[in-house]
Design an enzyme around this catalytic site. Sequence first.
Site, short mmCIF file in Angstrom:
data_model
loop_
_atom_site.label_atom_id
_atom_site.label_comp_id
_atom_site.label_asym_id
_atom_site.label_seq_id
_atom_site.Cartn_x
_atom_site.Cartn_y
_atom_site.Cartn_z
N HIS A 163 0.86 -1.19 0.00
CA HIS A 163 0.00 0.00 0.00
C HIS A 163 0.89 1.23 0.00
O HIS A 163 1.84 1.32 0.78
CB HIS A 163 -0.91 0.02 1.22
CG HIS A 163 -1.61 1.34 1.42
ND1 HIS A 163 -2.51 1.84 0.51
CD2 HIS A 163 -1.52 2.26 2.42
CE1 HIS A 163 -2.96 3.01 0.95
NE2 HIS A 163 -2.37 3.29 2.10
N HIS A 178 0.89 5.81 -0.96
CA HIS A 178 0.12 7.02 -1.21
C HIS A 178 0.66 7.68 -2.49
O HIS A 178 0.87 8.89 -2.52
CB HIS A 178 0.20 7.97 -0.02
CG HIS A 178 -0.37 7.43 1.24
ND1 HIS A 178 -0.46 8.17 2.39
CD2 HIS A 178 -0.90 6.22 1.55
CE1 HIS A 178 -1.00 7.44 3.36
NE2 HIS A 178 -1.27 6.24 2.86
N TYR A 186 0.76 -2.67 -21.50
CA TYR A 186 1.32 -3.22 -20.27
C TYR A 186 0.43 -2.99 -19.07
O TYR A 186 0.43 -3.78 -18.12
CB TYR A 186 2.74 -2.66 -20.04
CG TYR A 186 3.76 -3.49 -20.76
CD1 TYR A 186 4.37 -4.57 -20.15
CD2 TYR A 186 4.07 -3.23 -22.10
CE1 TYR A 186 5.28 -5.37 -20.83
CE2 TYR A 186 4.97 -4.02 -22.79
CZ TYR A 186 5.58 -5.08 -22.15
OH TYR A 186 6.46 -5.87 -22.84
#
Length: 218
Positions: A94, A96, A121
């Site tokens: 994860h 930002h 891609y």
Amino acid sequence: MIDTDDLRTAICRVGASLFARGYVHASAGNISVRTDDGGFLITPTDACLGTLVPERLAAVNADGVQTSGDRASKTLTLHRRIYAADPEARCVIHTHSTHLVALTLAGVADPDDIVPPITPYFVMKVGHVPLIPYHRPGDPAVADLVAARIEAARAAGTPLRAVMLDRLGPNVWHRSPAEASAVLEELEETARLWLLTRPAPLTGPQIEDLRQHFGARW
């Protein structure tokens, strides 16, 4: 069997690489892996991904109980639900990432596909990426929403490798830290291209050609 020490080293290596190249900043973001004993390693809460220390990573057993390391990231519940919903997932990342968060602020292309299929891609390496409505960081309700999306996509024959948390950033997953990182990088680059150019998406026949030749899961 993958040695746990090797997994710890891989997490730290990927974290440092993502930090050095600006995919994460300050103490934002987290990385986890699923271990062979059914447990997990996850970065500590408020840790900087650029300066991770292998022995300080949080170890969590199969029941979700932390057994060693610094306090586990508050996103542990979400990571565990992703692993439960996708048996192939062995690493969750994860971040930002700037262009992906900017995309949610400016307005995504569609809640079911935050960016259209504009490059081959992206279609081949990432696939569909749905938007998960905003919740506060660490809200356990997000885990239910993400798990439902993963399960629905698998049932439809188009398994997910990523979701986008509104105003927070992407969660991506794959079989290893290196592969999950590659998904993240391709997704962030596609968001950047979309914000810069807003091109026409690939056509249906072009996407079908990618399915036939490369097994794209679009």
